[in-house]
Write a protein that holds these residues in place. Structure first.
Motif, mmCIF file in Angstrom:
data_model
loop_
_atom_site.group_PDB
_atom_site.id
_atom_site.type_symbol
_atom_site.label_atom_id
_atom_site.label_comp_id
_atom_site.label_asym_id
_atom_site.label_seq_id
_atom_site.Cartn_x
_atom_site.Cartn_y
_atom_site.Cartn_z
ATOM 1 N N GLY A 83 20.125 57.175 110.090
ATOM 2 C CA GLY A 83 20.197 58.193 110.825
ATOM 3 C C GLY A 83 21.196 57.583 112.063
ATOM 4 N N ALA A 84 21.825 58.004 113.050
ATOM 5 C CA ALA A 84 22.976 58.049 113.460
ATOM 6 C C ALA A 84 21.946 57.023 115.013
ATOM 7 C CB ALA A 84 24.304 58.845 114.111
ATOM 8 N N THR A 85 20.976 58.216 115.099
ATOM 9 C CA THR A 85 20.487 58.062 116.628
ATOM 10 C C THR A 85 19.871 56.262 116.481
ATOM 11 O OG1 THR A 85 19.271 59.945 116.500
ATOM 12 C CG2 THR A 85 17.795 58.749 117.378
ATOM 13 N N PHE A 107 26.150 64.423 124.043
ATOM 14 C CA PHE A 107 24.851 64.216 122.872
ATOM 15 C C PHE A 107 23.679 63.492 124.160
ATOM 16 C CE2 PHE A 107 22.279 61.825 119.464
ATOM 17 C CZ PHE A 107 21.501 62.843 119.426
ATOM 18 N N TYR A 110 22.543 59.079 124.166
ATOM 19 C CA TYR A 110 23.119 57.986 124.786
ATOM 20 C C TYR A 110 22.223 57.579 126.453
ATOM 21 C CZ TYR A 110 26.657 60.159 121.938
ATOM 22 O OH TYR A 110 27.382 61.017 121.223
ATOM 23 N N CYS A 152 31.866 61.982 122.118
ATOM 24 C CA CYS A 152 31.753 62.378 121.117
ATOM 25 C C CYS A 152 32.289 63.434 120.752
ATOM 26 C CB CYS A 152 30.089 63.604 121.743
ATOM 27 S SG CYS A 152 29.474 63.762 120.067
ATOM 28 N N ASN A 156 28.869 67.484 121.158
ATOM 29 C CA ASN A 156 27.968 68.194 120.884
ATOM 30 C C ASN A 156 27.318 68.514 122.235
ATOM 31 O OD1 ASN A 156 25.970 69.449 120.477
ATOM 32 N ND2 ASN A 156 24.596 68.014 119.543
ATOM 33 N N ASP A 184 31.396 58.517 118.427
ATOM 34 C CA ASP A 184 29.997 59.454 117.049
ATOM 35 C C ASP A 184 31.133 60.417 117.205
ATOM 36 O OD1 ASP A 184 28.497 60.404 116.996
ATOM 37 O OD2 ASP A 184 27.332 61.094 118.348
ATOM 38 N N SER A 186 29.826 62.040 114.735
ATOM 39 C CA SER A 186 28.978 62.576 113.734
ATOM 40 C C SER A 186 29.221 64.117 113.150
ATOM 41 C CB SER A 186 27.465 63.351 114.203
ATOM 42 O OG SER A 186 26.916 61.267 114.274
ATOM 43 N N PHE A 187 29.564 64.926 113.752
ATOM 44 C CA PHE A 187 30.394 66.052 113.073
ATOM 45 C C PHE A 187 31.642 65.421 112.390
ATOM 46 C CE2 PHE A 187 26.956 67.200 116.481
ATOM 47 C CZ PHE A 187 26.305 68.299 115.339
ATOM 48 N N SER A 212 27.023 60.250 111.344
ATOM 49 C CA SER A 212 26.462 60.183 110.188
ATOM 50 C C SER A 212 26.247 61.425 109.476
ATOM 51 C CB SER A 212 25.137 61.360 111.582
ATOM 52 O OG SER A 212 24.197 61.760 111.148
ATOM 53 N N THR A 214 23.825 62.977 108.026
ATOM 54 C CA THR A 214 22.445 64.432 108.585
ATOM 55 C C THR A 214 22.986 66.079 108.362
ATOM 56 O OG1 THR A 214 20.833 62.595 109.813
ATOM 57 C CG2 THR A 214 21.400 65.511 110.222
ATOM 58 N N LYS A 215 24.521 65.787 108.801
ATOM 59 C CA LYS A 215 24.744 66.830 109.607
ATOM 60 C C LYS A 215 25.637 68.310 107.845
ATOM 61 C CE LYS A 215 23.710 65.902 113.760
ATOM 62 N NZ LYS A 215 22.190 66.754 114.134
ATOM 63 N N ARG A 223 17.782 60.416 106.672
ATOM 64 C CA ARG A 223 17.888 59.691 107.401
ATOM 65 C C ARG A 223 18.920 58.539 107.146
ATOM 66 N NH1 ARG A 223 18.186 62.043 110.501
ATOM 67 N NH2 ARG A 223 17.738 60.348 112.517
ATOM 68 N N LEU A 224 20.029 58.364 107.791
ATOM 69 C CA LEU A 224 21.322 58.095 106.885
ATOM 70 C C LEU A 224 22.350 58.460 107.987
ATOM 71 C CD1 LEU A 224 22.357 55.640 104.914
ATOM 72 C CD2 LEU A 224 23.450 57.489 103.759
HETATM 73 C C1 LIG Z 1 26.580 63.963 118.359
HETATM 74 C C2 LIG Z 1 25.364 63.778 117.567
HETATM 75 N N1 LIG Z 1 25.549 62.333 117.208
HETATM 76 C C3 LIG Z 1 24.606 61.899 116.977
HETATM 77 C C4 LIG Z 1 23.131 62.320 115.882
HETATM 78 C C5 LIG Z 1 22.091 62.109 115.497
HETATM 79 O O1 LIG Z 1 22.039 62.233 114.037
HETATM 80 P P1 LIG Z 1 21.330 61.863 113.027
HETATM 81 O O2 LIG Z 1 20.499 62.458 112.479
HETATM 82 O O3 LIG Z 1 21.721 61.187 111.563
HETATM 83 O O4 LIG Z 1 20.933 60.611 113.786
HETATM 84 C C6 LIG Z 1 23.548 63.712 116.690
HETATM 85 C C7 LIG Z 1 22.340 65.054 116.346
HETATM 86 O O5 LIG Z 1 21.917 65.804 116.962
HETATM 87 C C8 LIG Z 1 24.388 64.551 117.325
HETATM 88 O O6 LIG Z 1 23.970 65.562 117.594
#
Ligand SMILES: Cc1ncc(COP(=O)(O)O)c(C=O)c1O
Length: 359
Positions: A83-85, A107, A110, A152, A156, A184, A186-187, A212, A214-215, A223-224
């Motif tokens: 996961g990005a986390t 988010f 961080y 970001c 988000n 970031d 991720s979206f 990420s 995920t979304k 989780r990647l």
């Molecule tokens: C902006 C942002 N970055 C990273 C993540 C984490 O994503 P991941 O599920 O890949 O850990 C999220 C999850 O909500 C997010 O909103």
């Protein structure tokens, strides 16, 4: 441990809190692609069930190659994560910034990662009066005493995407001042024709781009995520010192499958093009809501009625939305909703008509 209210998607806890059956809850709080897991991935997981009998490749060579090919960068510049986390925390652990600038609201992980290492955090506050838009004033806030800046894009929870020219100016100024820039994305896959910043990695070793899966691919449980940077020294150190096998075998094989699934990408962009416009318009028609223009698969809005708990009111109709009261700079009047299928989006609008005064 993250508190249950800190993220969207806590259906179980919220259903328990409100005394409703979790299976009946329509979840608008997690920004996950409603098209669900790509069929191509479902088949690949079933066909490859036996891979769970082995450890994944400790170097994740094929995974790295698929990701590098997707973004068009060198394989050595890719660092996959659980996961990005995981990568946010890994990066902070190995980079160990002493001072950081966070653009907020954004988010929350961080800040959590930086606080773990007692980093001195400064906040660059996005202003409600200017619609939470990021503008050139960020450039003035950058100074040589900063070790890093987190951005970001799209942001988000606000959903706003800074202009390309501003992003490039921030990258240049951070390079000149030796500030590590963590972006970031991720979206970003939700934005058709997006360019992101991965093409700017070459010659910018201070730049770290986080992605990420995920979304967009609706796989939060798999989780990647992946981090991209031309700072090979740091990436090599992380590769050498991190725990082995943190990415499971299914996640490792998923990238190659979903990244070549063009039908899924097209269908997602087509759904989002329609439903983003619909939901933005429908929400904007409520006189009590101030809706911010979206760029990705979620919408951010302010309820212009003080002391009205919209999340609780909607939970009575078994709809869960994300309240944004725990973001720095926001309060209980701000909310975020995912953009879902046409049927679900219409149900949200009907529920809002019922529970908002002068709906
Ligand atoms: C902006 C942002 N970055 C990273 C993540 C984490 O994503 P991941 O599920 O890949 O850990 C999220 C999850 O909500 C997010 O909103």
């Amino acid at each position: 441990m993250a508190k249950s209210g800190q993220h969207g998607g806590n259906v179980l806890q919220m259903a328990h809190k409100f005394g409703v059956d979790p299976r009946m809850v329509l979840d608008f709080s997690a920004n996950i692609n409603p098209m669900g897991l790509p069929d191509s991935l479902k088949s690949a997981l079933i066909e490859n069930i036996d891979c769970l009998e082995h450890y994944p490749d400790i170097d994740y060579t094929e995974l790295n190659q698929s990701l590098a090919q997707h973004v068009g960068c060198q394989t050595e510049w890719v660092l996959p994560g659980n996961g990005a986390t995981e990568l946010i925390f890994l990066w902070v652990h190995y980079f160990r910034p002493k001072t950081a600038l966070l653009v907020e609201p954004s988010f929350g992980e961080y800040r959590r990662a930086l606080e773990r290492y007692e980093c001195q955090i400064q906040s660059f506050d996005l202003k409600e009066q200017s619609g939470f838009t990021l503008d050139e004033s960020l450039l003035d806030a950058l100074s040589a005493d900063l070790d890093c800046l987190f951005l970001c894009t799209p942001n988000n929870p606000t959903g706003l995407m800074p202009s390309r020219s501003l992003l490039e100016a921030v990258i240049d100024k951070c390079r000149a001042l030796h500030i590590a820039l963590f972006i970031d994305e991720s979206f970003i896959d939700f934005l058709p024709n997006h360019r992101g910043c991965s093409k700017l990695l070459d010659g910018n070793p201070h730049l770290y781009v986080l992605r990420s899966m995920t979304k967009f691919y609706a796989m939060p449980g798999l989780r990647l995520g992946y981090l991209l940077s031309s700072n090979q020294l740091l990436l090599d150190t992380i590769r050498e010192q991190r725990e082995p096998w943190t990415i499971n075998a299914f996640a490792a094989l998923s990238a190659q499958v979903v990244l070549s699934d063009d039908d899924y990408t097209e269908a997602t962009h087509s759904w989002l093009g329609e439903q983003q416009a619909y939901l933005y318009q429908a929400l904007s028609e409520f006189s009590t809501l101030e809706v911010f223009k979206p760029s990705a698969n979620y919408l951010f809005f302010k309820l212009n009625i003080a002391d009205f708990d919209l999340q609780s009111a909607l939970m009575k109709q078994q709809i869960l939305i994300r309240h944004c009261a725990n973001y720095p700079g926001l309060n209980q009047q701000f909310y975020r909703v995912a953009i879902k299928s046409e049927v679900d989006n219409k149900r949200l609008i009907e529920a809002l008509k019922e529970c908002l005064p002068n709906g």
